[in-house]
Design an enzyme around this catalytic site. Structure first.
Site, PDB file in Angstrom:
ATOM      1  NE  ARG A  64      46.816  39.936  87.345  1.00 17.30           N
ATOM      2  CZ  ARG A  64      47.682  39.201  86.659  1.00 17.30           C
ATOM      3  NH1 ARG A  64      47.342  38.009  86.226  1.00 17.30           N
ATOM      4  NH2 ARG A  64      48.881  39.658  86.409  1.00 17.30           N
ATOM      5  CG  ASP A 124      43.592  34.028  85.252  1.00 14.57           C
ATOM      6  OD1 ASP A 124      42.614  33.563  84.662  1.00 14.57           O
ATOM      7  OD2 ASP A 124      44.740  33.551  85.159  1.00 14.57           O
TER       8      ASP A 124
END
Length: 545
Positions: A228, A298
Protein backbone atom coordinates in the site's frame (compact mmCIF):
# COMPACT_ATOMS: atom_id res chain seq x y z
CA UNK A 1 11.48 -17.53 0.61
CA UNK A 2 9.44 -16.83 -2.48
CA UNK A 3 11.21 -19.28 -4.74
CA UNK A 4 10.81 -22.20 -2.35
CA UNK A 5 7.91 -24.46 -3.33
CA UNK A 6 5.84 -26.55 -0.98
CA UNK A 7 3.09 -28.89 -2.11
CA UNK A 8 -0.06 -28.88 -0.04
CA UNK A 9 -1.98 -32.01 -1.01
CA UNK A 10 -3.57 -32.25 2.43
CA UNK A 11 -5.54 -29.09 1.67
CA UNK A 12 -7.39 -30.90 -1.08
CA UNK A 13 -5.80 -29.69 -4.32
CA UNK A 14 -7.88 -30.96 -7.22
CA UNK A 15 -6.57 -32.62 -10.33
CA UNK A 16 -6.46 -29.33 -12.21
CA UNK A 17 -3.94 -27.80 -9.84
CA UNK A 18 -0.95 -30.09 -10.21
CA UNK A 19 1.09 -27.29 -11.74
CA UNK A 20 0.17 -24.87 -8.98
CA UNK A 21 2.02 -24.52 -5.73
CA UNK A 22 1.99 -22.65 -2.47
CA UNK A 23 5.11 -20.57 -2.14
CA UNK A 24 6.37 -19.56 1.25
CA UNK A 25 6.01 -15.95 2.11
CA UNK A 26 9.38 -14.84 3.41
CA UNK A 27 12.18 -13.20 1.47
CA UNK A 28 15.71 -14.28 2.48
CA UNK A 29 17.78 -12.28 4.91
CA UNK A 30 20.90 -10.40 3.90
CA UNK A 31 22.88 -13.35 5.18
CA UNK A 32 21.47 -15.41 2.30
CA UNK A 33 21.83 -13.05 -0.67
CA UNK A 34 21.98 -15.76 -3.34
CA UNK A 35 18.48 -17.09 -2.89
CA UNK A 36 17.20 -15.09 -5.86
CA UNK A 37 15.08 -12.54 -3.96
CA UNK A 38 15.77 -8.90 -3.20
CA UNK A 39 14.58 -8.15 0.32
CA UNK A 40 15.97 -8.44 3.81
CA UNK A 41 13.75 -9.50 6.69
CA UNK A 42 13.86 -8.16 10.22
CA UNK A 43 17.05 -9.40 11.89
CA UNK A 44 15.25 -9.70 15.23
CA UNK A 45 13.29 -12.93 15.34
CA UNK A 46 11.55 -12.42 18.69
CA UNK A 47 7.91 -11.34 18.59
CA UNK A 48 7.60 -8.16 20.64
CA UNK A 49 6.45 -4.64 19.76
CA UNK A 50 9.33 -2.45 18.62
CA UNK A 51 10.46 0.08 16.05
CA UNK A 52 11.64 -1.95 13.04
CA UNK A 53 14.13 -0.71 10.45
CA UNK A 54 15.91 -1.79 7.26
CA UNK A 55 13.44 -4.44 6.16
CA UNK A 56 10.06 -4.99 4.50
CA UNK A 57 8.86 -7.87 6.68
CA UNK A 58 9.32 -9.44 10.09
CA UNK A 59 9.15 -13.21 10.49
CA UNK A 60 6.35 -13.98 12.93
CA UNK A 61 4.07 -16.98 13.33
CA UNK A 62 0.31 -16.85 13.92
CA UNK A 63 -0.89 -17.42 17.47
CA UNK A 64 -3.44 -20.25 17.52
CA UNK A 65 -6.67 -19.79 19.45
CA UNK A 66 -6.80 -21.51 22.82
CA UNK A 67 -10.40 -22.65 22.47
CA UNK A 68 -12.45 -24.58 19.98
CA UNK A 69 -12.53 -23.11 16.46
CA UNK A 70 -15.28 -23.45 13.89
CA UNK A 71 -15.30 -22.82 10.16
CA UNK A 72 -18.57 -20.92 9.71
CA UNK A 73 -18.38 -19.59 6.14
CA UNK A 74 -16.38 -20.06 2.95
CA UNK A 75 -16.40 -18.53 -0.51
CA UNK A 76 -16.84 -21.43 -2.90
CA UNK A 77 -15.68 -19.27 -5.79
CA UNK A 78 -12.43 -18.29 -4.06
CA UNK A 79 -11.68 -21.86 -3.02
CA UNK A 80 -12.35 -23.36 -6.44
CA UNK A 81 -11.38 -20.61 -8.88
CA UNK A 82 -8.45 -19.01 -7.07
CA UNK A 83 -7.04 -21.64 -4.71
CA UNK A 84 -7.77 -24.66 -6.93
CA UNK A 85 -9.46 -26.45 -4.05
CA UNK A 86 -12.55 -28.61 -4.13
CA UNK A 87 -15.32 -27.29 -1.88
CA UNK A 88 -15.15 -30.55 0.08
CA UNK A 89 -11.88 -29.31 1.60
CA UNK A 90 -13.89 -27.26 4.07
CA UNK A 91 -14.66 -30.45 5.96
CA UNK A 92 -11.02 -31.37 6.59
CA UNK A 93 -9.22 -30.74 9.86
CA UNK A 94 -6.06 -29.73 7.98
CA UNK A 95 -7.94 -26.93 6.24
CA UNK A 96 -9.46 -25.73 9.50
CA UNK A 97 -6.04 -25.61 11.15
CA UNK A 98 -4.58 -23.75 8.18
CA UNK A 99 -7.25 -21.03 7.99
CA UNK A 100 -7.34 -20.56 11.77
CA UNK A 101 -3.58 -20.07 12.14
CA UNK A 102 -3.11 -23.39 13.94
CA UNK A 103 -0.79 -24.83 11.30
CA UNK A 104 1.39 -23.36 8.57
CA UNK A 105 2.24 -25.14 5.35
CA UNK A 106 5.46 -27.13 5.55
CA UNK A 107 8.42 -24.96 4.54
CA UNK A 108 6.58 -21.66 4.72
CA UNK A 109 7.73 -18.70 6.80
CA UNK A 110 4.87 -16.41 7.83
CA UNK A 111 5.49 -12.69 7.69
CA UNK A 112 4.13 -9.41 9.03
CA UNK A 113 4.58 -6.41 6.74
CA UNK A 114 6.21 -3.18 7.92
CA UNK A 115 4.55 0.00 6.68
CA UNK A 116 3.64 3.48 7.85
CA UNK A 117 1.00 5.96 6.86
CA UNK A 118 -0.89 9.19 7.17
CA UNK A 119 -3.94 8.64 9.37
CA UNK A 120 -6.68 11.26 9.29
CA UNK A 121 -4.23 13.62 7.57
CA UNK A 122 -1.24 13.30 9.91
CA UNK A 123 1.89 11.17 9.70
CA UNK A 124 1.45 8.29 12.15
CA UNK A 125 4.91 6.74 11.84
CA UNK A 126 5.33 2.98 11.88
CA UNK A 127 2.08 1.02 11.62
CA UNK A 128 2.35 -2.36 9.92
CA UNK A 129 0.47 -5.66 10.11
CA UNK A 130 -0.53 -5.57 13.76
CA UNK A 131 -2.83 -8.59 13.57
CA UNK A 132 -2.26 -10.07 10.13
CA UNK A 133 0.12 -12.72 8.84
CA UNK A 134 1.14 -13.30 5.24
CA UNK A 135 1.14 -17.10 5.19
CA UNK A 136 1.90 -17.86 1.58
CA UNK A 137 1.96 -16.82 -2.06
CA UNK A 138 -0.05 -19.10 -4.33
CA UNK A 139 0.22 -19.34 -8.11
CA UNK A 140 -2.88 -21.08 -9.42
CA UNK A 141 -3.66 -23.02 -12.56
CA UNK A 142 -4.45 -19.77 -14.41
CA UNK A 143 -0.97 -18.44 -13.64
CA UNK A 144 -2.39 -15.87 -11.20
CA UNK A 145 -0.28 -15.00 -8.18
CA UNK A 146 -2.23 -14.49 -4.94
CA UNK A 147 -0.95 -13.51 -1.52
CA UNK A 148 -2.72 -15.29 1.36
CA UNK A 149 -3.12 -13.39 4.60
CA UNK A 150 -4.78 -14.25 7.89
CA UNK A 151 -6.42 -11.33 9.72
CA UNK A 152 -6.94 -11.62 13.46
CA UNK A 153 -4.22 -14.25 13.85
CA UNK A 154 -2.23 -12.81 16.75
CA UNK A 155 0.35 -10.26 17.80
CA UNK A 156 3.28 -9.08 15.68
CA UNK A 157 6.05 -6.51 16.18
CA UNK A 158 3.57 -4.00 14.71
CA UNK A 159 0.69 -4.60 17.13
CA UNK A 160 1.37 -1.40 19.10
CA UNK A 161 -1.16 -1.52 21.95
CA UNK A 162 -3.38 -4.10 20.28
CA UNK A 163 -3.95 -7.75 21.14
CA UNK A 164 -3.49 -9.03 17.59
CA UNK A 165 -7.07 -10.26 17.37
CA UNK A 166 -10.16 -9.41 15.35
CA UNK A 167 -13.67 -9.86 16.68
CA UNK A 168 -16.54 -11.74 15.07
CA UNK A 169 -18.64 -8.69 14.12
CA UNK A 170 -15.87 -7.00 12.11
CA UNK A 171 -14.75 -10.31 10.58
CA UNK A 172 -18.28 -11.08 9.35
CA UNK A 173 -18.42 -7.64 7.76
CA UNK A 174 -15.04 -8.01 6.04
CA UNK A 175 -15.81 -11.50 4.78
CA UNK A 176 -19.14 -10.42 3.29
CA UNK A 177 -18.07 -7.07 1.88
CA UNK A 178 -14.92 -8.37 0.19
CA UNK A 179 -16.99 -10.80 -1.83
CA UNK A 180 -19.88 -8.38 -2.37
CA UNK A 181 -17.57 -5.76 -3.85
CA UNK A 182 -16.03 -8.29 -6.21
CA UNK A 183 -19.42 -9.28 -7.57
CA UNK A 184 -20.31 -5.61 -8.00
CA UNK A 185 -17.32 -5.41 -10.34
CA UNK A 186 -15.14 -3.32 -8.05
CA UNK A 187 -11.43 -4.20 -7.62
CA UNK A 188 -10.99 -5.67 -4.16
CA UNK A 189 -9.22 -8.12 -1.95
CA UNK A 190 -11.08 -11.42 -1.61
CA UNK A 191 -12.16 -13.51 1.37
CA UNK A 192 -11.83 -17.30 1.38
CA UNK A 193 -13.04 -18.27 4.83
CA UNK A 194 -14.33 -17.13 8.19
CA UNK A 195 -13.37 -18.93 11.39
CA UNK A 196 -14.76 -18.19 14.85
CA UNK A 197 -13.38 -19.21 18.23
CA UNK A 198 -14.60 -19.14 21.82
CA UNK A 199 -11.60 -17.05 22.90
CA UNK A 200 -12.54 -13.91 24.78
CA UNK A 201 -11.56 -10.64 23.09
CA UNK A 202 -12.33 -7.41 24.93
CA UNK A 203 -13.33 -4.33 22.95
CA UNK A 204 -14.56 -0.80 23.65
CA UNK A 205 -16.58 -0.66 20.45
CA UNK A 206 -17.46 3.04 20.52
CA UNK A 207 -14.55 4.29 22.63
CA UNK A 208 -16.90 5.38 25.42
CA UNK A 209 -15.49 3.26 28.25
CA UNK A 210 -18.02 0.48 27.74
CA UNK A 211 -15.71 -2.51 27.34
CA UNK A 212 -17.44 -5.73 26.30
CA UNK A 213 -16.41 -9.33 25.83
CA UNK A 214 -16.56 -10.54 22.23
CA UNK A 215 -15.29 -13.60 20.38
CA UNK A 216 -12.14 -13.80 18.32
CA UNK A 217 -12.37 -14.63 14.62
CA UNK A 218 -10.04 -14.95 11.64
CA UNK A 219 -10.60 -14.22 7.96
CA UNK A 220 -8.36 -15.76 5.31
CA UNK A 221 -8.14 -12.97 2.77
CA UNK A 222 -6.35 -12.81 -0.57
CA UNK A 223 -4.97 -10.10 -2.82
CA UNK A 224 -2.61 -9.92 -5.76
CA UNK A 225 -0.53 -7.70 -3.46
CA UNK A 226 -0.94 -6.23 -0.01
CA UNK A 227 1.51 -3.39 -0.64
CA UNK A 228 0.00 0.00 0.00
CA UNK A 229 1.07 3.66 -0.17
CA UNK A 230 2.34 3.39 3.40
CA UNK A 231 4.69 0.57 2.31
CA UNK A 232 6.72 3.16 0.41
CA UNK A 233 6.16 6.03 2.83
CA UNK A 234 7.86 4.28 5.76
CA UNK A 235 11.02 3.70 3.71
CA UNK A 236 11.15 7.28 2.43
CA UNK A 237 10.55 8.71 5.91
CA UNK A 238 13.28 6.48 7.34
CA UNK A 239 15.76 7.38 4.61
CA UNK A 240 16.02 3.74 3.48
CA UNK A 241 16.24 4.77 -0.17
CA UNK A 242 18.02 1.69 -1.50
CA UNK A 243 15.29 -0.51 -0.05
CA UNK A 244 12.66 1.89 -1.39
CA UNK A 245 14.09 1.51 -4.89
CA UNK A 246 14.27 -2.27 -4.60
CA UNK A 247 10.69 -2.55 -3.37
CA UNK A 248 9.42 -0.26 -6.11
CA UNK A 249 11.24 -2.26 -8.77
CA UNK A 250 9.78 -5.48 -7.39
CA UNK A 251 6.24 -4.07 -7.41
CA UNK A 252 6.61 -2.77 -10.97
CA UNK A 253 8.13 -5.98 -12.29
CA UNK A 254 5.54 -8.17 -10.56
CA UNK A 255 2.38 -6.13 -11.02
CA UNK A 256 2.90 -3.54 -13.79
CA UNK A 257 4.07 -5.63 -16.77
CA UNK A 258 3.47 -2.81 -19.27
CA UNK A 259 6.32 -0.83 -17.70
CA UNK A 260 9.81 -1.72 -18.96
CA UNK A 261 12.29 -2.28 -16.15
CA UNK A 262 15.07 -0.63 -18.15
CA UNK A 263 12.99 2.53 -18.64
CA UNK A 264 14.57 5.42 -16.74
CA UNK A 265 11.06 6.88 -16.36
CA UNK A 266 9.57 3.70 -14.87
CA UNK A 267 8.74 5.35 -11.52
CA UNK A 268 6.99 8.14 -13.39
CA UNK A 269 5.01 5.60 -15.42
CA UNK A 270 4.16 3.73 -12.23
CA UNK A 271 2.91 6.91 -10.57
CA UNK A 272 0.82 7.82 -13.61
CA UNK A 273 -0.89 4.42 -13.56
CA UNK A 274 -1.59 4.56 -9.83
CA UNK A 275 -3.08 8.05 -10.20
CA UNK A 276 -5.47 7.01 -12.98
CA UNK A 277 -6.41 3.70 -11.35
CA UNK A 278 -7.03 5.34 -7.98
CA UNK A 279 -9.38 7.81 -9.68
CA UNK A 280 -11.11 4.86 -11.31
CA UNK A 281 -11.46 2.96 -8.03
CA UNK A 282 -12.99 5.87 -6.12
CA UNK A 283 -15.35 6.57 -9.02
CA UNK A 284 -16.49 2.95 -8.80
CA UNK A 285 -17.02 3.31 -5.05
CA UNK A 286 -19.19 6.36 -5.68
CA UNK A 287 -21.20 4.58 -8.36
CA UNK A 288 -22.49 2.08 -5.77
CA UNK A 289 -22.69 4.49 -2.84
CA UNK A 290 -19.77 2.93 -0.97
CA UNK A 291 -17.86 4.82 1.71
CA UNK A 292 -14.64 3.11 2.83
CA UNK A 293 -14.64 4.87 6.17
CA UNK A 294 -10.88 5.00 6.82
CA UNK A 295 -9.09 6.29 3.71
CA UNK A 296 -5.67 6.55 5.34
CA UNK A 297 -2.59 6.07 3.16
CA UNK A 298 -1.91 2.76 4.90
CA UNK A 299 -5.31 1.55 3.64
CA UNK A 300 -4.79 2.59 0.01
CA UNK A 301 -3.48 -0.19 -2.22
CA UNK A 302 -0.72 0.46 -4.75
CA UNK A 303 -2.67 -1.83 -7.06
CA UNK A 304 -5.76 0.35 -6.61
CA UNK A 305 -7.93 -2.37 -5.14
CA UNK A 306 -10.22 -1.98 -2.12
CA UNK A 307 -8.51 -3.33 1.01
CA UNK A 308 -8.85 -3.23 4.79
CA UNK A 309 -12.61 -3.31 5.34
CA UNK A 310 -13.38 -1.66 8.65
CA UNK A 311 -16.09 0.93 9.41
CA UNK A 312 -17.30 1.01 5.81
CA UNK A 313 -20.88 1.62 4.75
CA UNK A 314 -23.15 1.70 1.73
CA UNK A 315 -25.44 4.73 1.68
CA UNK A 316 -29.14 4.19 2.15
CA UNK A 317 -30.57 7.68 1.53
CA UNK A 318 -28.41 9.71 -0.81
CA UNK A 319 -26.32 12.10 1.27
CA UNK A 320 -22.93 13.48 0.14
CA UNK A 321 -22.14 14.02 3.84
CA UNK A 322 -22.67 10.35 4.71
CA UNK A 323 -20.04 9.16 7.21
CA UNK A 324 -20.22 5.48 8.20
CA UNK A 325 -17.45 5.71 10.80
CA UNK A 326 -18.44 7.18 14.17
CA UNK A 327 -14.72 7.50 14.98
CA UNK A 328 -14.40 10.12 12.23
CA UNK A 329 -15.33 13.13 14.34
CA UNK A 330 -14.18 15.65 11.73
CA UNK A 331 -16.08 13.84 8.93
CA UNK A 332 -12.86 13.75 6.95
CA UNK A 333 -13.82 10.56 5.14
CA UNK A 334 -17.45 11.37 4.32
CA UNK A 335 -18.50 9.84 1.03
CA UNK A 336 -18.49 13.17 -0.80
CA UNK A 337 -14.88 13.79 0.20
CA UNK A 338 -13.41 10.50 -0.97
CA UNK A 339 -12.15 11.87 -4.28
CA UNK A 340 -10.35 14.73 -2.52
CA UNK A 341 -8.85 12.31 -0.01
CA UNK A 342 -7.63 10.21 -2.92
CA UNK A 343 -5.76 13.27 -4.19
CA UNK A 344 -4.25 13.85 -0.74
CA UNK A 345 -3.08 10.23 -0.55
CA UNK A 346 -1.57 10.36 -4.02
CA UNK A 347 0.31 13.53 -3.04
CA UNK A 348 1.84 11.54 -0.16
CA UNK A 349 2.77 8.78 -2.59
CA UNK A 350 4.51 11.35 -4.77
CA UNK A 351 6.32 12.68 -1.71
CA UNK A 352 7.63 9.16 -1.04
CA UNK A 353 8.76 8.77 -4.66
CA UNK A 354 10.52 12.13 -4.96
CA UNK A 355 13.89 10.97 -3.55
CA UNK A 356 14.11 8.63 -6.58
CA UNK A 357 13.15 11.23 -9.19
CA UNK A 358 15.29 13.81 -10.95
CA UNK A 359 14.14 17.46 -11.21
CA UNK A 360 12.48 16.95 -14.61
CA UNK A 361 10.65 13.85 -13.42
CA UNK A 362 9.45 15.63 -10.30
CA UNK A 363 7.95 18.38 -12.45
CA UNK A 364 6.27 15.83 -14.72
CA UNK A 365 4.97 13.90 -11.72
CA UNK A 366 3.37 17.06 -10.35
CA UNK A 367 1.65 17.57 -13.70
CA UNK A 368 0.40 13.97 -13.59
CA UNK A 369 -1.04 14.57 -10.15
CA UNK A 370 -2.77 17.73 -11.40
CA UNK A 371 -4.57 15.54 -13.93
CA UNK A 372 -6.15 13.40 -11.22
CA UNK A 373 -9.27 15.55 -10.98
CA UNK A 374 -9.92 15.28 -14.71
CA UNK A 375 -9.44 11.49 -14.57
CA UNK A 376 -11.91 11.25 -11.70
CA UNK A 377 -14.53 13.54 -13.21
CA UNK A 378 -14.37 11.76 -16.57
CA UNK A 379 -14.75 8.30 -15.04
CA UNK A 380 -17.47 9.42 -12.60
CA UNK A 381 -19.49 10.91 -15.48
CA UNK A 382 -19.00 7.80 -17.60
CA UNK A 383 -20.22 5.51 -14.80
CA UNK A 384 -23.29 7.59 -13.98
CA UNK A 385 -24.21 7.94 -17.65
CA UNK A 386 -24.14 4.15 -17.81
CA UNK A 387 -26.28 3.92 -14.67
CA UNK A 388 -28.86 6.15 -16.41
CA UNK A 389 -28.70 4.20 -19.68
CA UNK A 390 -27.33 7.13 -21.67
CA UNK A 391 -25.55 6.42 -24.95
CA UNK A 392 -23.30 8.76 -26.89
CA UNK A 393 -22.33 12.29 -25.88
CA UNK A 394 -24.45 15.24 -24.88
CA UNK A 395 -23.24 18.50 -23.42
CA UNK A 396 -26.06 18.46 -20.86
CA UNK A 397 -25.27 15.03 -19.40
CA UNK A 398 -23.36 16.38 -16.42
CA UNK A 399 -26.24 18.68 -15.59
CA UNK A 400 -28.76 15.82 -15.91
CA UNK A 401 -26.73 13.71 -13.46
CA UNK A 402 -26.20 16.57 -11.00
CA UNK A 403 -29.89 17.51 -11.20
CA UNK A 404 -30.92 13.95 -10.27
CA UNK A 405 -28.47 13.74 -7.39
CA UNK A 406 -29.74 17.06 -6.03
CA UNK A 407 -33.34 15.78 -6.13
CA UNK A 408 -32.22 12.62 -4.37
CA UNK A 409 -30.43 14.63 -1.69
CA UNK A 410 -33.43 16.89 -1.11
CA UNK A 411 -35.90 14.00 -0.84
CA UNK A 412 -33.50 11.61 0.93
CA UNK A 413 -34.24 9.09 -1.80
CA UNK A 414 -32.55 5.71 -1.52
CA UNK A 415 -29.39 5.72 -3.64
CA UNK A 416 -29.31 2.08 -4.70
CA UNK A 417 -33.02 1.58 -5.34
CA UNK A 418 -33.54 4.89 -7.14
CA UNK A 419 -31.16 3.79 -9.87
CA UNK A 420 -32.43 0.21 -9.77
CA UNK A 421 -36.05 1.29 -10.13
CA UNK A 422 -35.12 3.60 -13.00
CA UNK A 423 -33.76 0.39 -14.58
CA UNK A 424 -37.09 -1.37 -14.15
CA UNK A 425 -39.72 1.31 -14.79
CA UNK A 426 -40.85 1.86 -18.37
CA UNK A 427 -40.45 5.11 -20.23
CA UNK A 428 -44.24 5.31 -20.61
CA UNK A 429 -44.74 5.02 -16.86
CA UNK A 430 -42.19 7.79 -16.31
CA UNK A 431 -43.78 9.99 -18.96
CA UNK A 432 -47.16 9.70 -17.28
CA UNK A 433 -45.51 10.14 -13.86
CA UNK A 434 -47.22 6.89 -12.95
CA UNK A 435 -44.91 5.40 -10.30
CA UNK A 436 -46.09 1.94 -9.18
CA UNK A 437 -46.22 1.43 -5.41
CA UNK A 438 -43.48 -1.19 -5.55
CA UNK A 439 -41.06 1.52 -6.73
CA UNK A 440 -40.80 3.05 -3.27
CA UNK A 441 -37.55 4.94 -3.88
CA UNK A 442 -38.93 6.63 -7.02
CA UNK A 443 -42.10 7.48 -5.12
CA UNK A 444 -39.94 9.34 -2.60
CA UNK A 445 -38.11 11.10 -5.42
CA UNK A 446 -41.41 11.96 -7.10
CA UNK A 447 -42.41 14.14 -4.16
CA UNK A 448 -39.91 16.77 -5.29
CA UNK A 449 -41.54 19.69 -7.09
CA UNK A 450 -38.90 19.52 -9.84
CA UNK A 451 -39.21 15.77 -10.44
CA UNK A 452 -41.40 16.17 -13.52
CA UNK A 453 -38.92 18.65 -15.00
CA UNK A 454 -36.10 16.16 -14.55
CA UNK A 455 -38.17 13.34 -16.05
CA UNK A 456 -38.86 15.47 -19.12
CA UNK A 457 -35.16 16.16 -19.58
CA UNK A 458 -34.29 12.49 -19.00
CA UNK A 459 -36.82 11.12 -21.50
CA UNK A 460 -35.71 13.67 -24.09
CA UNK A 461 -32.12 12.53 -23.60
CA UNK A 462 -33.10 8.86 -23.88
CA UNK A 463 -34.75 9.62 -27.22
CA UNK A 464 -31.32 10.61 -28.56
CA UNK A 465 -29.98 7.08 -27.94
CA UNK A 466 -29.65 6.02 -31.56
CA UNK A 467 -30.93 2.53 -32.31
CA UNK A 468 -32.04 2.01 -28.74
CA UNK A 469 -35.33 0.73 -27.40
CA UNK A 470 -36.87 1.05 -23.95
CA UNK A 471 -36.51 -2.70 -23.39
CA UNK A 472 -32.84 -2.58 -24.32
CA UNK A 473 -32.33 0.43 -22.08
CA UNK A 474 -33.86 -1.33 -19.09
CA UNK A 475 -31.91 -4.53 -19.66
CA UNK A 476 -28.69 -2.56 -19.99
CA UNK A 477 -29.30 -0.55 -16.83
CA UNK A 478 -30.25 -3.65 -14.84
CA UNK A 479 -26.74 -5.03 -15.41
CA UNK A 480 -25.04 -2.05 -13.74
CA UNK A 481 -27.52 -0.97 -11.05
CA UNK A 482 -27.58 -3.57 -8.26
CA UNK A 483 -30.77 -4.63 -6.54
CA UNK A 484 -28.85 -5.85 -3.51
CA UNK A 485 -25.91 -4.33 -1.65
CA UNK A 486 -24.50 -5.08 1.79
CA UNK A 487 -26.47 -2.49 3.70
CA UNK A 488 -25.40 -1.90 7.28
CA UNK A 489 -28.67 -3.25 8.65
CA UNK A 490 -28.22 -6.50 6.69
CA UNK A 491 -24.68 -6.95 7.97
CA UNK A 492 -25.83 -6.13 11.50
CA UNK A 493 -28.64 -8.67 11.31
CA UNK A 494 -26.14 -11.33 10.24
CA UNK A 495 -23.75 -10.31 13.04
CA UNK A 496 -26.46 -10.46 15.71
CA UNK A 497 -27.43 -13.98 14.64
CA UNK A 498 -23.77 -15.00 14.42
CA UNK A 499 -23.28 -13.88 18.01
CA UNK A 500 -25.88 -16.54 18.88
CA UNK A 501 -24.04 -19.15 16.76
CA UNK A 502 -26.56 -18.86 13.94
CA UNK A 503 -24.57 -18.28 10.77
CA UNK A 504 -27.46 -18.82 8.39
CA UNK A 505 -27.74 -15.16 7.41
CA UNK A 506 -23.99 -14.86 6.86
CA UNK A 507 -24.30 -17.74 4.43
CA UNK A 508 -27.47 -16.36 2.84
CA UNK A 509 -25.89 -12.97 2.26
CA UNK A 510 -22.76 -14.55 0.82
CA UNK A 511 -24.97 -16.36 -1.70
CA UNK A 512 -27.26 -13.42 -2.51
CA UNK A 513 -24.43 -10.92 -2.97
CA UNK A 514 -22.81 -13.15 -5.59
CA UNK A 515 -25.62 -12.03 -7.93
CA UNK A 516 -26.42 -8.44 -6.94
CA UNK A 517 -28.03 -7.55 -10.28
CA UNK A 518 -30.49 -10.47 -10.39
CA UNK A 519 -33.81 -10.61 -8.55
CA UNK A 520 -33.68 -13.53 -6.11
CA UNK A 521 -36.62 -14.98 -4.25
CA UNK A 522 -34.61 -15.67 -1.09
CA UNK A 523 -33.42 -12.06 -1.04
CA UNK A 524 -36.91 -10.72 -1.62
CA UNK A 525 -38.29 -12.83 1.23
CA UNK A 526 -35.55 -11.44 3.49
CA UNK A 527 -36.54 -7.89 2.57
CA UNK A 528 -33.18 -6.98 1.05
CA UNK A 529 -34.74 -4.73 -1.62
CA UNK A 530 -37.33 -3.13 0.66
CA UNK A 531 -37.10 0.18 2.46
CA UNK A 532 -34.50 -0.22 5.27
CA UNK A 533 -36.09 -0.76 8.68
CA UNK A 534 -36.42 2.26 10.95
CA UNK A 535 -33.80 0.96 13.36
CA UNK A 536 -31.20 1.01 10.58
CA UNK A 537 -30.91 4.80 10.94
CA UNK A 538 -29.45 4.39 14.40
CA UNK A 539 -26.76 1.85 13.50
CA UNK A 540 -23.17 2.86 14.19
CA UNK A 541 -19.83 1.35 13.26
CA UNK A 542 -16.38 2.40 14.42
CA UNK A 543 -12.69 1.68 13.99
CA UNK A 544 -12.94 -0.80 16.88
CA UNK A 545 -12.63 -4.29 15.47
Amino acid sequence: MLDTFARAPSLGQNSQSTSASLRTAAWPSEEAPNQGNPFPVDVIQENYVRNVRNCIFSVVYPTPFKSRVRLVAVSKEVLENILDLDISVKGSSDFLEFVSGGKVIFGSVPLAHRYGGHQFGSWAGQLGDGRAHLIGVYTNRHGERWELQLKGSGKTPYSRNGDGRAVLRSSVREFLCSEAMHHLGIPTSRAASLVVSDDDVWRDQFYNGNIKKERGAIVLRLAKSWFRIGSLEILAHSGELDLLRRLLDFIIQEHFPSIAMNDSNRYLEFFSMVVSETANLISLWMSVGFAHGVCNTDNFSLLSITIDYGPFGFMDSYDPNFVPNTSDDERRYKIGNQASVGLFNLSKLLQALKPLLDPRQKQLASQILEGYGEHYHSRFTELFKTKLGLLGENENDNYLIAFLLKLMEDTKADFTMTFRELSEITADQLKELHIPEEFWALQDLGKHKLFSEWVTMYLLRLNSNNGDSDAKRRRRMATVNPRYILRNWMAESAVQKANLNDFSEVQLLEQVLQHPFQRQEAAERAGYSLRPPAWAKHLRVSCSS
